[in-house]
Design an enzyme around this catalytic site. Sequence first.
Site, PDB file in Angstrom:
ATOM      1  N   LYS A  18      -8.253  -2.233  -8.852  1.00  0.00           N
ATOM      2  CA  LYS A  18      -8.841  -2.931  -7.715  1.00  0.00           C
ATOM      3  C   LYS A  18     -10.130  -2.241  -7.280  1.00  0.00           C
ATOM      4  CE  LYS A  18      -7.597  -4.759  -3.154  1.00  0.00           C
ATOM      5  NZ  LYS A  18      -8.710  -4.206  -2.369  1.00  0.00           N
TER       6      LYS A  18
ATOM      7  N   TYR B 239      -3.640   5.033  -4.569  1.00  0.00           N
ATOM      8  CA  TYR B 239      -4.948   5.643  -4.697  1.00  0.00           C
ATOM      9  C   TYR B 239      -4.815   6.828  -5.657  1.00  0.00           C
ATOM     10  CZ  TYR B 239      -6.324   2.928  -0.601  1.00  0.00           C
ATOM     11  OH  TYR B 239      -6.604   1.913   0.279  1.00  0.00           O
TER      12      TYR B 239
ATOM     13  N   ARG C 160     -10.995 -16.957   3.975  1.00  0.00           N
ATOM     14  CA  ARG C 160     -10.459 -17.401   5.259  1.00  0.00           C
ATOM     15  C   ARG C 160      -9.889 -18.815   5.221  1.00  0.00           C
ATOM     16  NH1 ARG C 160     -11.210 -12.802   5.528  1.00  0.00           N
ATOM     17  NH2 ARG C 160     -12.361 -11.570   7.087  1.00  0.00           N
TER      18      ARG C 160
ATOM     19  N   SER D 173       0.821  -1.204   0.000  1.00  0.00           N
ATOM     20  CA  SER D 173       0.000   0.000   0.000  1.00  0.00           C
ATOM     21  C   SER D 173       0.855   1.255   0.000  1.00  0.00           C
ATOM     22  CB  SER D 173      -0.907   0.006   1.239  1.00  0.00           C
ATOM     23  OG  SER D 173      -1.588   1.242   1.365  1.00  0.00           O
TER      24      SER D 173
ATOM     25  N   THR E  94      -6.246   1.437  -6.609  1.00  0.00           N
ATOM     26  CA  THR E  94      -7.452   1.183  -5.823  1.00  0.00           C
ATOM     27  C   THR E  94      -8.339   2.418  -5.883  1.00  0.00           C
ATOM     28  OG1 THR E  94      -6.249  -0.286  -4.327  1.00  0.00           O
ATOM     29  CG2 THR E  94      -8.360   0.562  -3.557  1.00  0.00           C
TER      30      THR E  94
ATOM     31  N   ARG F  69      -7.123  -9.279   5.828  1.00  0.00           N
ATOM     32  CA  ARG F  69      -7.204  -9.484   7.275  1.00  0.00           C
ATOM     33  C   ARG F  69      -6.534 -10.786   7.700  1.00  0.00           C
ATOM     34  NH1 ARG F  69     -12.214  -7.105   5.866  1.00  0.00           N
ATOM     35  NH2 ARG F  69     -12.736  -5.237   7.108  1.00  0.00           N
TER      36      ARG F  69
ATOM     37  N   HIS G  33     -13.799  -3.660  -1.070  1.00  0.00           N
ATOM     38  CA  HIS G  33     -12.827  -3.083  -0.135  1.00  0.00           C
ATOM     39  C   HIS G  33     -12.961  -3.700   1.258  1.00  0.00           C
ATOM     40  CE1 HIS G  33      -9.960   0.461  -0.126  1.00  0.00           C
ATOM     41  NE2 HIS G  33      -9.853  -0.019   1.100  1.00  0.00           N
TER      42      HIS G  33
ATOM     43  N   ASP H  47     -11.063 -10.276  -3.939  1.00  0.00           N
ATOM     44  CA  ASP H  47     -10.690 -10.229  -2.529  1.00  0.00           C
ATOM     45  C   ASP H  47     -11.910  -9.892  -1.702  1.00  0.00           C
ATOM     46  OD1 ASP H  47     -10.468  -7.120  -1.588  1.00  0.00           O
ATOM     47  OD2 ASP H  47      -9.868  -7.297  -3.674  1.00  0.00           O
ATOM     48  N   GLY H  48     -11.931 -10.439  -0.485  1.00  0.00           N
ATOM     49  CA  GLY H  48     -13.038 -10.192   0.423  1.00  0.00           C
ATOM     50  C   GLY H  48     -13.593 -11.455   1.025  1.00  0.00           C
ATOM     51  N   GLY H  49     -13.321 -11.694   2.311  1.00  0.00           N
ATOM     52  CA  GLY H  49     -13.912 -12.813   3.032  1.00  0.00           C
ATOM     53  C   GLY H  49     -13.188 -14.131   2.930  1.00  0.00           C
TER      54      GLY H  49
END
Length: 413
Positions: free
Chosen positions: A269, A140, A328, A118, A166, A348, A293, A324-326
């Site tokens: 993204k 960004y 696990r 980032s 992004t 995460r 996001h 991307d997202g969730g």
Amino acid sequence: MLLMKIENPWKQNPWFESVAVAQERARRRLPKPVYGALVAGSERGQSIADNQAAFTELGMAPHVVGATAERSQSTTVFGQQINSPVIISPTGVQAVHPDGEVAVARAAAARGTIMGLSNFASKSVEEVVATGATTFFQMYWTGDRDTMIQRMQRAHEAGSKGLIATLDWSFSMGRDWGSPEIPEKVDLKTMVRMAPQVATKVRWGMRFLKARNIPDLTAPNLAPPGGAAPTFFGAYYEWMTTPAPTWEDVAWMRETWSQISGGAPFVLKGVCRIDDALRAVDAGVAGISVSNHGGNNIDGTPAAIRMVRPIAEAVGSQIDVVMDGGVRRGSDVVKAVALGAKAVLIGRAYLWGLAANGQAGVENVIDVINGGIDSAMRGLAVSSLTELTPEHLLVPAGFDRALGADPARHLVG
């Protein structure tokens, strides 16, 4: 005399068997505001909840016979050969561990995957690239064009192999459960004021003391030539006050990066809609990440996995589509690939691993996910990712969300 080594029964095994365990260890080790910043989504948290819940709606259709003796997770994404379809998503200010993005980059290099860095990171692009990780620098749309050119040039000169733009965060930051406090900077006054919240997390504080470091809330990759790095909030202010980009701006950004880098890939993204995906193709991008996001865009945006198949069917033959997202576990990755994604980005999940055990914790998270991928591939009797199709899944009617496909029809069965 026989000496016996007595193990401390209270000493925790640093290895963990799931991302859920890594999250729990991170929760126990991190001060409440730090942990809160990792798990929070916007407004009521509808999108962040759906990011994970949507995966539970997808079933598997395994074989009882036919598992292959050898299975390969290797794939090529954005022109890079990687060992598994699990990529490090760029996340800002990784104050969960003193080594921050450097530790994550070392883990990415050790596991043969791409490191997304980032521009709000707490470590410089030069430090991260020096780890040997294949680094994609993330930006960004902030500042004027000359400023953006300077940042692209710096990323390229440091050795970045690609650029991620992004554009999807709409500043929908109100949270029903309250937002965690993030100080402007960490100085003596701040440390005294926040001491009660940190005092109960001695191991977290000791890590920074041993490293002779304090959590860095500046953004070194946004420092002007010869100037000081802005604080996180200074960088955030620049972002919020920069006029939003047009599709012509996106094409300019892609073309400028191509000229600076000699044609290195440019990834967009945050795409949620088919019409935006088609416009991204027109702008010349090498790939897109289907994303909301991490639940921090407009709350109520569908889970990323619900949007993968419609977008992949529309543009997947022309550019690389990731999501991307969730994510696990490995089975989540297999589901995403079966629906048309070339790979997934994790955020995460690796931050919890970083908080739990530094570089080794990030490697642990990647290994756990890769192990789950292999287990699912074995059960589905496939030997490579390219064999995965929607027929390997049980996809309920109405699962997909084809946003931007037809104003009169936003659901596909």
